[in-house]
Design an enzyme around this catalytic site. Structure first.
Site, PDB file in Angstrom:
ATOM      1  N   ASN A   1       0.800  -1.229   0.000  1.00  0.00           N
ATOM      2  CA  ASN A   1       0.000   0.000   0.000  1.00  0.00           C
ATOM      3  C   ASN A   1       0.826   1.270   0.000  1.00  0.00           C
ATOM      4  O   ASN A   1       0.343   2.337  -0.352  1.00  0.00           O
ATOM      5  CB  ASN A   1      -0.959   0.016   1.199  1.00  0.00           C
ATOM      6  CG  ASN A   1      -0.259  -0.243   2.503  1.00  0.00           C
ATOM      7  OD1 ASN A   1       0.345  -1.304   2.691  1.00  0.00           O
ATOM      8  ND2 ASN A   1      -0.301   0.710   3.396  1.00  0.00           N
TER       9      ASN A   1
ATOM     10  N   SER B   1     -11.103  -5.049   0.344  1.00  0.00           N
ATOM     11  CA  SER B   1     -12.030  -4.027   0.861  1.00  0.00           C
ATOM     12  C   SER B   1     -12.780  -3.360  -0.278  1.00  0.00           C
ATOM     13  O   SER B   1     -12.195  -3.114  -1.342  1.00  0.00           O
ATOM     14  CB  SER B   1     -11.239  -2.922   1.569  1.00  0.00           C
ATOM     15  OG  SER B   1     -11.139  -3.173   2.939  1.00  0.00           O
TER      16      SER B   1
ATOM     17  N   CYS C   1      -2.506   5.378   7.257  1.00  0.00           N
ATOM     18  CA  CYS C   1      -2.775   4.852   8.592  1.00  0.00           C
ATOM     19  C   CYS C   1      -1.730   5.291   9.603  1.00  0.00           C
ATOM     20  O   CYS C   1      -1.961   5.257  10.797  1.00  0.00           O
ATOM     21  CB  CYS C   1      -2.806   3.333   8.555  1.00  0.00           C
ATOM     22  SG  CYS C   1      -3.720   2.697   7.169  1.00  0.00           S
TER      23      CYS C   1
HETATM   24  N1  PMP Z   1      -4.186  -4.058   3.870  1.00  0.00           N
HETATM   25  C1  PMP Z   1      -3.731  -3.143   3.009  1.00  0.00           C
HETATM   26  C2  PMP Z   1      -2.594  -3.498   2.093  1.00  0.00           C
HETATM   27  C3  PMP Z   1      -4.314  -1.871   2.977  1.00  0.00           C
HETATM   28  O1  PMP Z   1      -3.855  -0.955   2.113  1.00  0.00           O
HETATM   29  C4  PMP Z   1      -5.380  -1.567   3.856  1.00  0.00           C
HETATM   30  C5  PMP Z   1      -6.020  -0.195   3.862  1.00  0.00           C
HETATM   31  N2  PMP Z   1      -5.131   0.864   3.902  1.00  0.00           N
HETATM   32  C6  PMP Z   1      -5.823  -2.581   4.720  1.00  0.00           C
HETATM   33  C7  PMP Z   1      -5.201  -3.805   4.700  1.00  0.00           C
HETATM   34  C8  PMP Z   1      -6.978  -2.333   5.648  1.00  0.00           C
HETATM   35  O2  PMP Z   1      -8.144  -2.109   4.912  1.00  0.00           O
HETATM   36  P1  PMP Z   1      -9.458  -1.536   5.600  1.00  0.00           P
HETATM   37  O3  PMP Z   1      -9.057  -0.263   6.260  1.00  0.00           O
HETATM   38  O4  PMP Z   1     -10.401  -1.334   4.492  1.00  0.00           O
HETATM   39  O5  PMP Z   1      -9.919  -2.563   6.587  1.00  0.00           O
END
Ligand code: PMP
Length: 405
Positions: free
Chosen positions: A154, A202, A328
């Site tokens: 990400n 997601s 995040c």
């Molecule tokens: N894994 C990855 C690689 C992500 O990019 C994200 C969201 N930034 C998540 C997990 C978590 O996703 P969500 O916030 O939709 O639960």
């Protein structure tokens, strides 16, 4: 608050496609039934849910009853990792393996498992962010139960070779979970061909609604994550509770659109990435792309502008909305754990921005981004003592090491 900023943060979240919204609306109103009810209201909801599951299974070539609705990737990751490890521990396999560059939701699972007596190993990656396969092989033993790997990172867009990883795991009879949050609906995924056990995704990353996601669970592997004594009629005994039908309908529609638009979106995004990189690199020196130039998803671009702090750049380039590090963790001024694990020197890591391109990005948006980023970098470098040191040949990494020791 209104914003007219150009949105270049599609890895963080995406706007809901208007066709997705239109598809969802009736299920907030007159079609409000609970799919578990046997009367007409329930049956209409069940039909919608069935259709949505078909749209999602078509996108990843799974079976219908391998698609479990969750609240999003975080929950899918949690179910796949924690539950399967709890099961595997009863068969004397208490070792969990993942990468240092994983999303926080996976690293949190590793932390949790560690606290409760499991053995967890976070593997290093190569400088380009990809996994060294022999290193994975060396780290697998009789006690290893599960490997979890992010398909597309990400922060950097680096894509792992899931087929190779899966072959290594299958040969040793080890389960494989893929966090496909940034790959789902963007690049082709065929769970049968990849031969993986679990996959998380997601809705809000693919122009669907927030608060909904999926966990793919291969039929033969569902026993590892099933809740004992759960009703098998509800999400195959893997997740209980009343299903949010409108959100599921939205995710299904988003998956269908993503499948239809995938090749045109990727071609457009590739061209915009090229435009962005050429525009920046032709006007600035000491800029770097972090992550593999061959194995990547082109919509996620991580660039370091040496001599500038990522956060300062974000403030200065004020016509665009981008991230420094991942969203995040961007409220913390620490070096990104992903870039640190890739061995990127601290001064370069701290000067990084994540720019993510999506299907609504236009060439004019990229022109403005280039203009803002070049101007911001030039302005910040004029005021930057670090930039002065770099220009006068001081080993800046040593200065950073001293500062943090
Ligand atoms: N894994 C990855 C690689 C992500 O990019 C994200 C969201 N930034 C998540 C997990 C978590 O996703 P969500 O916030 O939709 O639960």
């Amino acid at each position: 608050m209104e914003t007219s900023k150009i949105y270049l943060d599609y890895a963080s979240t995406t706007p809901c496609d208007k066709d997705v919204v239109a598809e969802m609306v009736p299920y907030f109103g007159e079609q409000f039934g609970n799919p578990n009810s046997i009367h007409d209201y329930g049956q209409i909801a069940l039909e919608a849910l069935t259709n949505s599951r078909i749209q999602i299974k078509n996108l990843i070539n799974s079976e219908f009853d391998e698609i479990v609705f969750t609240s999003g990737s975080t929950e899918s990751n949690n179910i796949a990792i924690i539950r399967s490890m709890q099961y595997l521990k009863t068969t004397n396999k208490n070792r969990f393996i993942t990468l240092k560059t994983e999303h926080k939701s996976v690293l949190d699972c590793a932390d949790y498992l560690n606290r409760f007596g499991f053995e967890t190993t976070l593997l290093d990656v190569k400088n380009d962010g990809t996994l060294e396969f022999s290193y994975l092989e060396e780290n697998l033993n009789e006690q290893t139960g599960l490997v979890s790997i992010c398909f597309v990172n990400n922060e950097t867009g680096v894509a792992q070779d899931i087929k190779k990883i899966s072959k290594i795991c299958c040969d040793k009879n080890i389960l494989l979970h893929i966090d496909a949050t940034q790959a789902f609906g963007k690049i082709p995924i065929d769970v049968k061909d990849l031969d993986i056990d679990f996959l998380s995704a997601s809705g809000h990353k693919i122009y669907g609604p927030k608060g909904i996601g999926v966990l793919f669970g291969k039929k033969q592997s569902q026993k590892f994550i099933r809740v004992p004594r759960a009703n098998p009629e509800v999400e195959f005994g893997i997740r209980s509770g009343t299903i949010p039908v409108p959100l599921c309908v939205g995710l299904g529609k988003a998956a269908e659109i993503a499948q239809n638009e995938m090749s045109s979106n990727i071609n457009k995004i590739k061209a915009l990435k090229k435009q962005l990189i050429e525009g920046i690199f032709s006007q600035l020196d000491e800029v770097y792309i972090n992550g593999s130039s061959e194995n990547n998803y082109p919509g996620i671009i991580n660039i370091s502008f040496r001599g500038c702090e990522g956060e300062a750049l974000m403030m200065e380039a004020n016509r665009i909305a981008v991230s420094s590090g991942s969203a995040c963790t961007s409220n913390k001024l620490s070096v990104s754990h992903v870039l640190a694990a890739m061995g990127i020197p601290s001064d370069i890591a701290q000067s990084s921005l994540r720019i993510t391109i999506g299907k609504y990005t236009e060439s004019l948006d990229i022109d403005i981004a280039i203009e803002d980023l070049v101007a911001a970098t030039n302005k910040l470098r004029l005021m930057s003592p670090i930039w002065d040191m770099i220009k006068s040949g001081i080993d800046i990494e040593k200065v950073f090491q001293r500062r943090s020791s």
